[in-house]
Motif scaffolding. Structure first.
Motif, PDB file in Angstrom:
ATOM      1  N   CYS A 133      12.243   8.219  22.586  1.00  0.00           N
ATOM      2  CA  CYS A 133      11.312   8.689  21.571  1.00  0.00           C
ATOM      3  C   CYS A 133       9.915   8.209  21.955  1.00  0.00           C
ATOM      4  N   PHE A 134       8.898   8.829  21.381  1.00  0.00           N
ATOM      5  CA  PHE A 134       7.538   8.493  21.768  1.00  0.00           C
ATOM      6  C   PHE A 134       6.580   8.878  20.653  1.00  0.00           C
ATOM      7  N   GLU A 135       5.379   8.318  20.712  1.00  0.00           N
ATOM      8  CA  GLU A 135       4.334   8.601  19.739  1.00  0.00           C
ATOM      9  C   GLU A 135       3.438   9.736  20.218  1.00  0.00           C
ATOM     10  N   THR A 136       3.136  10.638  19.311  1.00  0.00           N
ATOM     11  CA  THR A 136       2.140  11.673  19.561  1.00  0.00           C
ATOM     12  C   THR A 136       1.495  12.003  18.230  1.00  0.00           C
ATOM     13  N   PHE A 137       0.493  12.890  18.218  1.00  0.00           N
ATOM     14  CA  PHE A 137      -0.013  13.339  16.924  1.00  0.00           C
ATOM     15  C   PHE A 137      -0.705  14.686  17.041  1.00  0.00           C
ATOM     16  N   PRO A 138      -0.549  15.497  15.989  1.00  0.00           N
ATOM     17  CA  PRO A 138      -0.917  16.914  16.086  1.00  0.00           C
ATOM     18  C   PRO A 138      -2.382  17.194  16.378  1.00  0.00           C
ATOM     19  N   HIS A 139      -3.311  16.366  15.891  1.00  0.00           N
ATOM     20  CA  HIS A 139      -4.712  16.654  16.188  1.00  0.00           C
ATOM     21  C   HIS A 139      -4.969  16.566  17.690  1.00  0.00           C
ATOM     22  N   ALA A 140      -4.421  15.544  18.340  1.00  0.00           N
ATOM     23  CA  ALA A 140      -4.592  15.414  19.792  1.00  0.00           C
ATOM     24  C   ALA A 140      -3.916  16.566  20.522  1.00  0.00           C
ATOM     25  N   ILE A 141      -2.764  17.014  20.021  1.00  0.00           N
ATOM     26  CA  ILE A 141      -2.083  18.158  20.623  1.00  0.00           C
ATOM     27  C   ILE A 141      -2.958  19.404  20.512  1.00  0.00           C
ATOM     28  N   THR A 142      -3.569  19.598  19.339  1.00  0.00           N
ATOM     29  CA  THR A 142      -4.447  20.751  19.135  1.00  0.00           C
ATOM     30  C   THR A 142      -5.649  20.689  20.065  1.00  0.00           C
ATOM     31  N   CYS A 143      -6.206  19.496  20.242  1.00  0.00           N
ATOM     32  CA  CYS A 143      -7.321  19.329  21.178  1.00  0.00           C
ATOM     33  C   CYS A 143      -6.910  19.696  22.597  1.00  0.00           C
ATOM     34  N   VAL A 168       1.368  10.063  23.692  1.00  0.00           N
ATOM     35  CA  VAL A 168       1.634  11.116  24.671  1.00  0.00           C
ATOM     36  C   VAL A 168       1.078  12.438  24.147  1.00  0.00           C
ATOM     37  N   VAL A 169       0.336  13.140  25.001  1.00  0.00           N
ATOM     38  CA  VAL A 169      -0.311  14.399  24.626  1.00  0.00           C
ATOM     39  C   VAL A 169      -0.044  15.425  25.733  1.00  0.00           C
ATOM     40  N   PRO A 170       0.233  16.686  25.388  1.00  0.00           N
ATOM     41  CA  PRO A 170       0.436  17.691  26.439  1.00  0.00           C
ATOM     42  C   PRO A 170      -0.780  17.807  27.360  1.00  0.00           C
ATOM     43  N   ARG A 171      -0.507  18.052  28.635  1.00  0.00           N
ATOM     44  CA  ARG A 171      -1.591  18.368  29.579  1.00  0.00           C
ATOM     45  C   ARG A 171      -1.600  19.883  29.719  1.00  0.00           C
ATOM     46  N   PHE A 172      -2.519  20.505  28.989  1.00  0.00           N
ATOM     47  CA  PHE A 172      -2.583  21.969  28.967  1.00  0.00           C
ATOM     48  C   PHE A 172      -3.832  22.412  29.698  1.00  0.00           C
ATOM     49  N   VAL A 173      -3.677  23.248  30.701  1.00  0.00           N
ATOM     50  CA  VAL A 173      -4.788  23.752  31.479  1.00  0.00           C
ATOM     51  C   VAL A 173      -5.183  25.102  30.906  1.00  0.00           C
TER      52      VAL A 173
END
Length: 213
Positions: free
Chosen positions: A129-139, A205-210
């Motif tokens: 399991c890991f920590e993430t959060f939706p605002h960073a994902i949206t960014c 952890v945040v997705p690396r989206f190009v």
């Protein structure tokens, strides 16, 4: 999404709102729960053979006076989150604001014996399991200049639609946020993430989206 494994996301809320769980297999939502105990959510994740669980809550309390390195690193990118206090300061608070962080702590306590908390480095083998959060994902998907709290419902659903996830059953922003955390779990399994923080303070952890030009 090519990992082929089931993944889960949990949006953490206070006592009144509760927690929301979404389990994805590929682009299909195979389980959705709200306001259930962490132990029951764990049972469902084990039943669906989930490989990774993204949780929208701090995985560590602050240590001493210095803030968490993960939050500082994101702030340097102009991605801001709630500052996590020490556990003692949260316990002493009379406002009730930190109730959701204690709910997050209960989720990590339930999950971590079966889904160890993510440690950066090396290959991902078993469950985690890991920590993430939706605002960073949206960014990550829209760029921090365009990610908007005002438009979060629209933007976050658009991310899921872009990833071919069927969103009809996601009735609330909490469901949507749980699905975004599950989506990030897929990105982690595929090695397409940016990781912020250190071992003492925990990792975000945040997705690396190009984005296409």
């Amino acid at each position: 999404m090519s990992s082929g494994r089931a993944v889960a996301g949990i949006d953490i809320g206070g006592d009144q709102k509760g927690n929301h769980l979404v389990i994805l297999r590929g682009t299909q939502i195979v389980c959705k729960l709200s306001q259930e105990a962490p132990e029951y959510m764990l049972e469902q994740c084990l039943q669906f053979e989930v490989a990774a669980v993204g949780i929208d809550a701090p995985c560590r309390w602050r240590i001493g006076e210095a803030g968490r390195q993960a939050e500082k690193a994101l702030a340097r990118q102009r991605i801001f989150s709630f500052a996590t206090p020490t556990r003692e300061l949260a316990m002493a608070s009379k406002s009730g604001f930190y109730g959701w962080m204690f709910n997050g702590e209960r989720v990590y306590d339930a999950f971590s014996p079966h889904f160890p908390v993510f440690k950066n480095g090396g290959e991902i083998g078993g469950r985690l399991c890991f920590e993430t959060f939706p605002h960073a994902i949206t960014c990550a998907f829209f760029g921090k200049e365009f990610a908007s709290a005002k438009n979060k419902g629209t933007q976050r659903r658009e991310i899921l639609q872009r990833e071919k996830i069927e969103i009809t059953s996601l009735r609330s922003i909490d469901d949507v946020d749980a699905a975004l955390c599950a989506l990030t779990a897929n990105y982690l399994l595929e090695g397409r993430v940016d990781v912020y923080g250190d071992e003492p303070g925990g990792y975000i952890v945040v997705p690396r989206f190009v984005r296409s030009k």
